[in-house]
Design a protein around this motif. Structure first.
Motif, PDB file in Angstrom:
ATOM      1  N   PHE A 276       0.985  -1.347   0.053  1.00  0.00           N
ATOM      2  CA  PHE A 276       0.064  -0.024  -0.006  1.00  0.00           C
ATOM      3  C   PHE A 276       0.751   1.370   0.174  1.00  0.00           C
ATOM      4  O   PHE A 276       0.701   2.090  -0.770  1.00  0.00           O
ATOM      5  N   SER A 277       1.887   1.205   0.763  1.00  0.00           N
ATOM      6  CA  SER A 277       2.821   2.383   0.816  1.00  0.00           C
ATOM      7  C   SER A 277       3.405   2.738  -0.423  1.00  0.00           C
ATOM      8  O   SER A 277       3.584   3.993  -1.020  1.00  0.00           O
ATOM      9  N   VAL A 278       3.835   1.582  -1.208  1.00  0.00           N
ATOM     10  CA  VAL A 278       4.411   1.670  -2.563  1.00  0.00           C
ATOM     11  C   VAL A 278       3.168   2.497  -3.631  1.00  0.00           C
ATOM     12  O   VAL A 278       3.456   3.388  -4.183  1.00  0.00           O
ATOM     13  N   CYS A 279       1.944   1.949  -3.433  1.00  0.00           N
ATOM     14  CA  CYS A 279       0.808   2.435  -4.082  1.00  0.00           C
ATOM     15  C   CYS A 279       0.960   4.275  -3.661  1.00  0.00           C
ATOM     16  O   CYS A 279       0.381   4.798  -4.779  1.00  0.00           O
ATOM     17  N   ILE A 280       0.828   4.148  -2.700  1.00  0.00           N
ATOM     18  CA  ILE A 280       0.682   5.766  -2.315  1.00  0.00           C
ATOM     19  C   ILE A 280       1.870   6.466  -2.864  1.00  0.00           C
ATOM     20  O   ILE A 280       1.556   7.866  -3.344  1.00  0.00           O
TER      21      ILE A 280
ATOM     22  N   VAL B 226      -2.189   9.101 -16.319  1.00  0.00           N
ATOM     23  CA  VAL B 226      -3.651   8.421 -16.074  1.00  0.00           C
ATOM     24  C   VAL B 226      -3.634   6.731 -16.005  1.00  0.00           C
ATOM     25  O   VAL B 226      -4.338   6.281 -15.148  1.00  0.00           O
ATOM     26  N   ILE B 227      -2.936   6.216 -17.147  1.00  0.00           N
ATOM     27  CA  ILE B 227      -2.932   4.818 -17.109  1.00  0.00           C
ATOM     28  C   ILE B 227      -2.371   4.349 -15.785  1.00  0.00           C
ATOM     29  O   ILE B 227      -2.548   3.440 -15.149  1.00  0.00           O
ATOM     30  N   HIS B 228      -1.040   4.889 -15.320  1.00  0.00           N
ATOM     31  CA  HIS B 228      -0.198   4.538 -14.149  1.00  0.00           C
ATOM     32  C   HIS B 228      -1.255   4.493 -12.922  1.00  0.00           C
ATOM     33  O   HIS B 228      -1.265   3.621 -12.127  1.00  0.00           O
ATOM     34  N   PHE B 229      -2.274   5.538 -13.001  1.00  0.00           N
ATOM     35  CA  PHE B 229      -2.800   5.891 -11.936  1.00  0.00           C
ATOM     36  C   PHE B 229      -4.093   4.743 -11.898  1.00  0.00           C
ATOM     37  O   PHE B 229      -4.441   4.286 -10.810  1.00  0.00           O
ATOM     38  N   GLY B 230      -4.422   4.485 -13.096  1.00  0.00           N
ATOM     39  CA  GLY B 230      -5.503   3.103 -12.981  1.00  0.00           C
ATOM     40  C   GLY B 230      -4.673   1.866 -12.652  1.00  0.00           C
ATOM     41  O   GLY B 230      -5.351   1.097 -11.890  1.00  0.00           O
ATOM     42  N   ILE B 231      -3.517   1.774 -12.844  1.00  0.00           N
ATOM     43  CA  ILE B 231      -2.787   0.466 -12.485  1.00  0.00           C
ATOM     44  C   ILE B 231      -2.563   0.484 -11.154  1.00  0.00           C
ATOM     45  O   ILE B 231      -2.539  -0.541 -10.333  1.00  0.00           O
ATOM     46  N   VAL B 232      -2.513   1.547 -10.636  1.00  0.00           N
ATOM     47  CA  VAL B 232      -2.459   1.770  -9.187  1.00  0.00           C
ATOM     48  C   VAL B 232      -3.404   1.238  -8.536  1.00  0.00           C
ATOM     49  O   VAL B 232      -3.523   0.749  -7.400  1.00  0.00           O
ATOM     50  N   LEU B 233      -4.623   1.792  -9.052  1.00  0.00           N
ATOM     51  CA  LEU B 233      -5.932   1.216  -8.166  1.00  0.00           C
ATOM     52  C   LEU B 233      -5.913  -0.221  -8.487  1.00  0.00           C
ATOM     53  O   LEU B 233      -6.638  -0.993  -7.448  1.00  0.00           O
TER      54      LEU B 233
ATOM     55  N   VAL C 182     -12.647   0.231 -11.507  1.00  0.00           N
ATOM     56  CA  VAL C 182     -12.435   1.812 -11.738  1.00  0.00           C
ATOM     57  C   VAL C 182     -11.044   1.922 -12.559  1.00  0.00           C
ATOM     58  O   VAL C 182     -10.767   2.640 -13.492  1.00  0.00           O
ATOM     59  N   GLY C 183      -9.918   1.103 -11.764  1.00  0.00           N
ATOM     60  CA  GLY C 183      -8.614   1.187 -12.524  1.00  0.00           C
ATOM     61  C   GLY C 183      -8.576   0.912 -13.752  1.00  0.00           C
ATOM     62  O   GLY C 183      -8.125   1.502 -14.778  1.00  0.00           O
ATOM     63  N   GLY C 184      -9.384  -0.125 -14.275  1.00  0.00           N
ATOM     64  CA  GLY C 184      -9.682  -0.814 -15.759  1.00  0.00           C
ATOM     65  C   GLY C 184      -9.847   0.545 -16.606  1.00  0.00           C
ATOM     66  O   GLY C 184      -9.767   0.640 -17.679  1.00  0.00           O
ATOM     67  N   LEU C 185     -11.052   1.020 -16.150  1.00  0.00           N
ATOM     68  CA  LEU C 185     -11.615   2.203 -16.896  1.00  0.00           C
ATOM     69  C   LEU C 185     -10.570   3.263 -16.895  1.00  0.00           C
ATOM     70  O   LEU C 185     -10.641   3.935 -17.946  1.00  0.00           O
ATOM     71  N   LEU C 186      -9.890   3.657 -16.051  1.00  0.00           N
ATOM     72  CA  LEU C 186      -8.926   4.732 -16.175  1.00  0.00           C
ATOM     73  C   LEU C 186      -7.699   4.241 -17.125  1.00  0.00           C
ATOM     74  O   LEU C 186      -7.273   5.172 -17.725  1.00  0.00           O
ATOM     75  N   VAL C 187      -7.310   2.905 -17.245  1.00  0.00           N
ATOM     76  CA  VAL C 187      -6.385   2.500 -18.135  1.00  0.00           C
ATOM     77  C   VAL C 187      -6.835   2.804 -19.547  1.00  0.00           C
ATOM     78  O   VAL C 187      -6.027   3.300 -20.381  1.00  0.00           O
ATOM     79  N   VAL C 188      -8.103   2.461 -19.917  1.00  0.00           N
ATOM     80  CA  VAL C 188      -8.842   2.677 -21.102  1.00  0.00           C
ATOM     81  C   VAL C 188      -8.772   4.394 -21.553  1.00  0.00           C
ATOM     82  O   VAL C 188      -8.430   4.661 -22.274  1.00  0.00           O
ATOM     83  N   LEU C 189      -9.086   5.235 -20.393  1.00  0.00           N
ATOM     84  CA  LEU C 189      -9.430   6.448 -20.612  1.00  0.00           C
ATOM     85  C   LEU C 189      -7.964   7.188 -20.741  1.00  0.00           C
ATOM     86  O   LEU C 189      -7.894   8.088 -21.796  1.00  0.00           O
TER      87      LEU C 189
END
Lengths: 133, 696
Positions: B477-481, B525-532, B655-662
């Motif tokens: 989690f701390s790596v994700c943060i 944005v893709i990276h943020f989706g992967i984080v989620l 939600v992360g998957g949607l962000l990857v597409v977006l």
């Protein structure tokens, strides 16, 4: 069954005719290696200009220190100038660009400022500025 | 009659394809030879080119273009005929008899074309034809030296699938009698996610043939500069987006339909879709290094070849039944064909690569490891490492069976244990990479870039330790943060820099940086989706709670703060199955507040009553899912047995998957380009470069 064969025959003749038709056309077109070389050079120039813009952006947001920025900016600019010179010398109008008179610097600045103008227009007008240009 | 015609169109397509492939390669070779001769003659001052050779090469290339269009139309006719057969219940066709039934809803009848082997191969061929047509139309004029070979390679791939359809997996094969009804579609496939998920996967897999064809073309034509990588970047990103969406939808299907509490089991067929995703992702990062610095040329062509090979290998494992899994419902003799094709492409590609090594020398060296290219290179090693681990784990049972006669299965815990740490390192790099500049980031800049993200990540540790004493989720989690903080910082710094330099408002500046740097910020944005997605995986892996319980009507069970009360069983007859539904009310244990109803189901299909499928009951919230599986019941439902899970944070995966597409859409969206200087714009020459840039 006969209808199937007739239908297949008709589609087959149409398909084969369409595919072999270009072989019997007389077209003088040939790929110009000059055109391809110029396209390569223009791509390289585009990459170099893009790299300058990326470097400026990274410097502005603090990822590149001043000393490194000066050094890398110099390398990228001289590479871009060499490419512009090459393109002008081999594919330009024949007027040529004289490196000694600073025309090369000017040409590079024109290219870079063109990109900055698009960036400015991009913020609120989208591509309108580009089209008007 | 119409189905014989359908089969004959495939035979016709095969013949046209073989001719077009030969025409493409021949035309390309004549063109390459002609260009080389012209260059030599031009250097020596003589007249350039051979008009006859040039004309023949041009005519052959034109013919290969026509072949692509013709093959697409012919395969399209065959697909329409099969769809007609499926929608009108033509059970004399073996494929339709095996994959459909009269009472199947029209929605699933349409989708049944990719529900079995022969149909899915036809659908694959159709998509490849359409992708090939799109590539041919897009690059017809701008990539004249590459296109003959691109056409040849795409037609060679089409030829392989047409050989399969004509000689091994004929979708129009007839039974000889007309059965009154079909055997029905596999019950597991009768789910809305299964209607869209394979299409997404196929679009991803098939689309990746185009960058592979360009890599082969660049090698064959010896034009291995930066143009081909700029050209294929968008054509890799779009299939990559489809593949990502397909994988996420497949996970959603597994979560909702398979009823084992999770979404990813490292099943061989799941791995088959994940492997090319890993190498394609590595390729998307490493082509940026080649474009920026002119290095990693051998690595890039190798990566895209690996991606293509893994796509074919994935189809082979899915279709040959060589690796048993829930997906291997269609076993047939197509395996040897796939093996031959894999061997031919591998040997052919490696020989070509060996011959072209002198043209693949790097133009620069990496200046410093603390640079973006350094981080991208490390990320590539990790992607390659994970791909190797997944490949090894997937094929190990098969090799163990071949070598020892005993099948030793490799289960999910092994994959999690081995690939998990590599993924964690990859996440760290996902945070580090964007903070570095190209070429070199000095110590002062490193301090400035890393202070806030590291501080935020460290500050989160005490709070995370409250939720768990286990070190792994806390580190995860701390790596994700940390990664999320770097992304937020990137957006904030870019926006502030623009606000200062141009005096814009925050919203205008944010819009400006995203519009002007779509590739970079789309990537974030893709990276943020992967984080989620990472957050959801950690939540599920380490905080999931479960219980297995038999409840009489009116009885309750408590789990993780939820009380579930069984209120009874009901059933409903549908067009081709009976739905048996258990009703449970969910309330908060502490306050007693009613939260909602959950209704897990079992679908008992008329054609396959011995294979009931599970439809889970779900209450989804951002914090956690209450997920219930109906395992069985007694009598008329006086009592029923359930498995209940509380899955934390799972919603963030979708939600992360949607962000990857977006994010991919933001990345590929064309951004404004400067107008060319007058002379360049007026010149007939720069067409190729223009299209190369547009495609980039």
């Amino acid at each position: 069954m006969w209808i199937t064969f007739i239908l297949t025959g008709l589609v087959g003749v149409a398909a084969v005719g369409y595919v072999v038709w270009p072989l019997f056309r007389r077209t003088p077109f040939a790929v110009s290696h000059e055109r391809e070389d110029l396209a390569d050079l223009l791509t390289r120039k585009e990459v170099a200009l893009e790299a300058i813009r990326e470097l400026e952006f990274d410097h502005r947001v603090g990822k590149i220190e001043d000393g490194d920025f000066e050094r890398f900016n110099g390398i990228l600019r001289s590479r871009a100038m060499r490419l512009i010179e090459h393109i002008e010398a081999y594919y330009g109008s024949g007027e040529g660009i004289n490196i000694a008179t600073g025309q090369l610097d000017e040409a590079l600045e024109v290219e870079i400022s063109g990109r900055r103008r698009v960036e400015e227009a991009g913020a609120d007008e989208g591509g309108i500025g580009l089209r008007a240009e | 009659m119409i189905f014989d015609f359908g089969y004959l169109t495939l035979v016709l397509a095969l013949a046209v394809c073989a001719f077009g492939m030969a025409a493409g390669y021949w035309g390309g070779m004549l063109e390459t030879r002609g260009t080389a001769t012209a260059a030599t003659v031009s250097r020596k001052g003589g007249p350039s080119g051979g008009p006859l050779t040039a004309s023949l090469s041009h005519r052959l290339t034109e013919s290969s273009f026509h072949s692509i269009y013709a093959v697409s139309v012919l395969v399209g006719i065959a697909a329409v005929i099969l769809w007609y057969g499926l929608l009108t219940d033509q059970f004399q066709i073996s494929y339709i008899w095996n994959s459909s039934e009269r009472s199947l809803p029209a929605f699933y009848k349409f989708a049944a074309i990719w529900g079995g082997q022969a149909g899915s191969l036809l659908f694959w061929t159709l998509l490849l034809g359409l992708f090939s047509t799109a590539a041919a139309l897009t690059f017809r004029d701008s990539q004249r030296t590459l296109m003959p070979y691109v056409n040849g390679t795409l037609l060679a791939t089409l030829l392989f699938f047409l050989v399969l359809l004509v000689f091994s997996a004929n979708p129009f094969e007839q039974i000889g009698v007309v059965p009154s009804d079909g055997r029905g579609l596999n019950p597991l496939l009768q789910n809305y996610w299964m209607v869209i998920h394979p299409v997404m996967l196929y679009l991803g897999w098939v689309g990746l043939s185009v960058p592979f064809a360009f890599a082969v073309a660049a090698l064959m034509s010896k034009r291995l500069d930066r143009r081909w990588v700029r050209t294929v970047r968008r054509w890799t990103l779009i299939p990559w987006m489809f593949l990502s969406a397909g994988i996420i939808m497949g996970s959603q299907w597994a979560y909702m339909e398979l009823g084992w509490g999770g979404y990813w089991a490292w099943d061989p067929v799941e791995n088959a879709s994940f492997l090319p995703w890993l190498t394609a992702t590595a390729f998307l990062h490493s082509v940026i290094i080649q474009e920026q610095r002119g290095i990693l040329k051998v690595w890039n062509v190798t990566l895209i070849w690996l991606t293509f090979t893994l796509v074919i290998l994935g189809t082979f494992t899915t279709r040959s039944g060589i690796l048993s899994s829930v997906h291997s419902f269609a076993q047939s003799p197509v395996g040897p064909y796939f093996l031959v094709f894999l061997a031919v492409t591998t040997i052919g590609f490696l020989l070509l690569l060996y011959q072209r090594m002198p043209y693949l020398q790097g133009e620069n060296e990496i200046d410093s490891i603390s640079s973006r290219e350094g981080a991208f290179l490390a990320n590539n090693w990790l992607f390659a490492g994970i791909a190797f681990v997944v490949l090894w784990g997937t094929f190990y049972p098969m090799f163990s069976e071949i070598l020892t006669g005993e099948r030793i299965s490799v289960a999910a815990p092994w994959f999690n244990r081995v690939a998990g740490p590599l993924f964690l390192l990859l996440f760290v790099l996902m945070g580090v990479g964007p903070l570095l500049g190209w070429r070199r980031t000095g110590a002062k800049a490193l301090r400035r870039q890393f202070t806030w993200p590291v501080a935020v990540a460290l500050a989160s540790v005490p709070f995370l330790l409250i939720t768990s004493r286990n070190v792994f989720p806390v580190v995860g989690f701390s790596v994700c943060i940390f990664v999320a903080a770097t992304i937020v910082q990137e957006f904030a710094r870019g926006t502030i820099a623009r606000m200062r330099s141009r005096g814009e408002t925050a919203a205008a500046a944010l819009w400006g940086v995203m519009r002007r740097n779509g590739r970079r910020y789309g990537g974030y944005v893709i990276h943020f989706g992967i984080v989620l997605i990472g957050v959801a995986i950690i939540g599920n892996e380490f905080y999931q709670s479960t219980t297995h319980v038999t409840l009489s009507a009116g009885q309750s069970v408590e789990l993780s703060g939820y009380t579930l009360t069984y209120t009874g069983l009901g059933s409903e007859q549908r067009s081709n199955h009976t739905e048996v539904r258990a009703n449970l009310s969910v309330s908060d244990t502490a306050s007693g507040r009613f939260l909602g109803q959950i209704a897990p189901r079992r679908n008992i299909y008329d054609k396959t009553p011995d294979q009931p499928t599970s439809e889970v009951g779900l209450r989804m919230t951002p914090a956690e899912d209450v997920y219930v599986i109906l395992n069985g019941w007694e009598g008329d439902g006086r009592s029923a047995t359930f498995t209940v899970y509380v899955n934390p944070l799972t919603m963030w995966m979708w939600v992360g998957g949607l962000l990857v597409v977006l994010g991919t859409v933001v990345s590929v969206w064309p951004h404004p380009r400067p107008a060319r200087a007058g002379r360049e714009a007026a010149s007939a020459f720069p067409e190729g470069a223009r299209a190369g840039q547009a495609a980039a």
